[in-house]
Design a protein around this motif. Sequence first.
Motif, mmCIF file in Angstrom:
data_model
loop_
_atom_site.group_PDB
_atom_site.id
_atom_site.type_symbol
_atom_site.label_atom_id
_atom_site.label_comp_id
_atom_site.label_asym_id
_atom_site.label_seq_id
_atom_site.Cartn_x
_atom_site.Cartn_y
_atom_site.Cartn_z
ATOM 1 N N UNK A 230 36.462 47.428 39.612
ATOM 2 C CA UNK A 230 35.916 47.120 38.126
ATOM 3 C C UNK A 230 37.040 47.029 37.267
ATOM 4 N N UNK A 231 38.237 46.986 37.434
ATOM 5 C CA UNK A 231 39.308 47.264 36.597
ATOM 6 C C UNK A 231 40.024 45.620 36.730
ATOM 7 N N UNK A 232 39.440 44.778 37.684
ATOM 8 C CA UNK A 232 40.171 43.515 37.638
ATOM 9 C C UNK A 232 39.090 42.549 37.076
ATOM 10 N N UNK A 233 39.471 41.850 36.070
ATOM 11 C CA UNK A 233 38.668 40.898 35.087
ATOM 12 C C UNK A 233 38.808 39.743 35.984
ATOM 13 N N UNK A 234 37.959 38.874 35.330
ATOM 14 C CA UNK A 234 37.935 37.477 35.889
ATOM 15 C C UNK A 234 39.158 36.864 35.724
ATOM 16 N N UNK A 235 39.798 37.035 34.696
ATOM 17 C CA UNK A 235 41.201 36.301 34.582
ATOM 18 C C UNK A 235 42.379 36.850 35.377
ATOM 19 N N UNK A 236 42.365 38.286 35.769
ATOM 20 C CA UNK A 236 43.220 38.980 36.759
ATOM 21 C C UNK A 236 42.570 38.523 38.083
ATOM 22 N N UNK A 237 41.478 38.289 38.447
ATOM 23 C CA UNK A 237 41.056 37.709 39.693
ATOM 24 C C UNK A 237 41.582 36.361 40.077
ATOM 25 N N UNK A 238 41.495 35.559 39.110
ATOM 26 C CA UNK A 238 42.033 34.274 39.177
ATOM 27 C C UNK A 238 43.456 34.262 39.414
ATOM 28 N N UNK A 239 44.270 35.093 38.704
ATOM 29 C CA UNK A 239 45.779 35.477 38.815
ATOM 30 C C UNK A 239 46.135 35.677 40.298
ATOM 31 N N UNK A 240 45.337 36.712 40.813
ATOM 32 C CA UNK A 240 45.532 37.057 41.974
ATOM 33 C C UNK A 240 45.328 36.005 43.264
ATOM 34 N N UNK A 241 44.323 35.468 43.193
ATOM 35 C CA UNK A 241 43.972 34.149 43.830
ATOM 36 C C UNK A 241 45.017 33.014 43.861
ATOM 37 N N UNK A 242 45.612 32.830 42.604
ATOM 38 C CA UNK A 242 46.585 31.943 42.391
ATOM 39 C C UNK A 242 47.726 32.456 43.433
ATOM 40 N N UNK A 243 48.066 33.794 43.546
ATOM 41 C CA UNK A 243 49.234 34.100 44.271
ATOM 42 C C UNK A 243 48.907 34.412 45.653
ATOM 43 N N UNK A 244 47.685 34.199 46.089
ATOM 44 C CA UNK A 244 47.354 34.633 47.591
ATOM 45 C C UNK A 244 47.330 36.033 47.872
ATOM 46 N N UNK A 245 46.869 36.818 46.858
ATOM 47 C CA UNK A 245 46.913 38.204 46.992
ATOM 48 C C UNK A 245 45.389 38.508 47.072
ATOM 49 N N UNK A 246 44.906 39.094 48.102
ATOM 50 C CA UNK A 246 43.595 39.542 48.181
ATOM 51 C C UNK A 246 43.321 40.882 47.751
ATOM 52 N N UNK A 247 42.323 41.178 46.880
ATOM 53 C CA UNK A 247 42.091 42.149 46.114
ATOM 54 C C UNK A 247 40.866 42.865 46.877
ATOM 55 N N UNK A 248 41.142 44.311 47.302
ATOM 56 C CA UNK A 248 40.000 44.857 47.799
ATOM 57 C C UNK A 248 40.133 46.233 47.359
ATOM 58 N N UNK A 249 38.824 46.862 47.795
ATOM 59 C CA UNK A 249 38.532 48.114 47.068
ATOM 60 C C UNK A 249 39.578 49.273 47.288
ATOM 61 N N UNK A 250 39.658 50.262 46.401
ATOM 62 C CA UNK A 250 40.859 51.262 46.470
ATOM 63 C C UNK A 250 40.652 52.109 47.830
ATOM 64 N N UNK A 251 39.602 52.346 48.113
ATOM 65 C CA UNK A 251 39.140 53.211 49.217
ATOM 66 C C UNK A 251 39.375 52.346 50.609
ATOM 67 N N UNK A 252 39.596 51.138 50.493
ATOM 68 C CA UNK A 252 39.718 50.323 51.910
ATOM 69 C C UNK A 252 41.035 50.477 52.394
#
Length: 634
Positions: A230-252
Amino acid sequence: MSEILSSLRSLMASHSPPLDALVVPSEDYHQSEYVSARDKRREFVSGFTGSAGLALITKNEARLWTDGRYFLQATQQLSNEWTLMRMGEDPLVEVWMSDNLSEEANIGVDPWCVSVDTANRWNKSFAKKYQKLVPTTTDLVDEVWQNRPPSQTSPLVVHPLEFAGRSVPDKLEELRSKLKQENARGYVIAALDEVAWLYNIRGTDVAYCPVAHAFAIVTTDSAFLYVDTKKVSDEASEYFKGLGVEVREYTDVISDVALLASDRLFSSFSSKSTKDMEIDSDWVWVDPAKCCYALYSKLDADKVLLQPSPLSLPKALKNPVELEGLKKAHVRDGAAVVQYLVWLDQQMQELYGASGYFMEAESNKKKPTSETAKLTELNVSDKLESLRAAKEHFRGLSFPTISSVGSNAAIIHYSPEPETCAEMDPDKIYLCDSGAQYLDGTTDITRTVHFGKPSAHEKDCYTAVLKGHIALGNARFPKGTSGYTLDILARAPLWKYGLDYRHGTGHGVGSYLFVHEGNFRPHARNVPLQASMTVTDEPGYYEDGNFGIRLENVLVVNDAETEFNFGDKGYLQFEHITWAPYQVKLINLEQLTQEEIEWLNTYHLKCKDILAPFMNQAEMEWLKKATEPVSVLV
């Protein structure tokens, strides 16, 4: 506190297996020094608000361990149900537990809140009496904590390259090179500042610390971030995609650590440029001081590389952009501190009849005409914050301001509270230790002043602290020297009088990150200082019930030009980047050497010139007077 202890003891008794003792650390899931409100479990159970300490609750005792910075504070805050254990004087917690708890005692702890190092050390200590460290499946404190503060859901913020100075791909490449060098499959990152630094992100989950609660895992061909999505905005999501960083839930993170251990952790995309770096290895790297025991327990202990973080040194070595930003931030910050001292000097004279910053005389005991006009430790610190907030790139304070008068200044990490803070007093020493977070740097500065007539003893103590401060700042030393080794330079002038202080002489400083980043303390004795590190120089002296003195500047470590180069080691020196005058009327000039006087005059001249662009006419007149050259008549 009685109800809390009683409730915890009931849970201890009903736990499977029943617990003979419960350890409540200060740290959160990331082994942080400063934690969010909902993670202040040790404070909740004990009432002690210091940033460092450990609570131990047995069937009929409650004990709290803390270090010398907090002895006096803990004495004042702990109820009579608690016994204070002074670290460095009393037995270590594991020694006390081993000696005083019964054979085969079960000692509970939340495995998320204790480091691998600490858990392993305790297990070793417990072995002789067949005692057992029991990881609890839930945190027992959370179960009795009614009205526990909620989690923060503020968005992540991308830290621009113009301030970060290094790209994420560059940092990942360096990290993967170290993984290859150590023949490790991946690195589990638990420290909040390391996650923030590596991915060039910041957050607001922890007061005073621009970080978000997050874990990361980096392998030879993948990178993961574990955060409340919920802390990851659309802009931040695109930022991580561009870096090749996969975002997953904290509890994962806990299940993914288990997958990493069995070589079954895969990203939906991986960096093609790192394919050639893939290695056939079973080893997983964790920093035993920074990774929690809960994650470590999901790994094969025989296949874990337990050694210091590969990110600590790159983060500590500030790049040219960070260094430039830190210097600029300290200039703006110094201007705010001087503007504060000008304002406070005027207020103390007008409201309290003080002789002021420059004159040395008893006050006329004048008092403010109304309650609203009264100056307290808290409302004057609010004024300092407002002056900082007006400066470019300000994002908040870097720690709670230590604004302390008289005997409160003897409490090393004192924090004024609205109900109990003291009124300003022109006849007592005032110590102000403060700092700020700016987009281009983190600051930390301490100045001690007196607006009346200081005693000869206070002057002698201030002068000894200043001499140590100057000696450390002027040190030249061979490469390979640790800050801990240099600590004696700051203490020697105090030792001459049989005086000392119960805290480290310095610590590293982050770049818009944690204000505490490594230090001069014993556990850092094997960490050598290197060029482009940033550290503080902050000796002090404290008399319980009377006063406290501390002087603090931030220093940059630079290469030094020396006439000779014994052993071809190379030499280093410090550069001051903090700018605010030292109060001359607190200095016993006869006790300074000519070299020290020349240093003081040179520093003050630079201070005046560097801060001049930020001063109005009245402030500039004050600054000129505060930085006038001094001399000793022979």
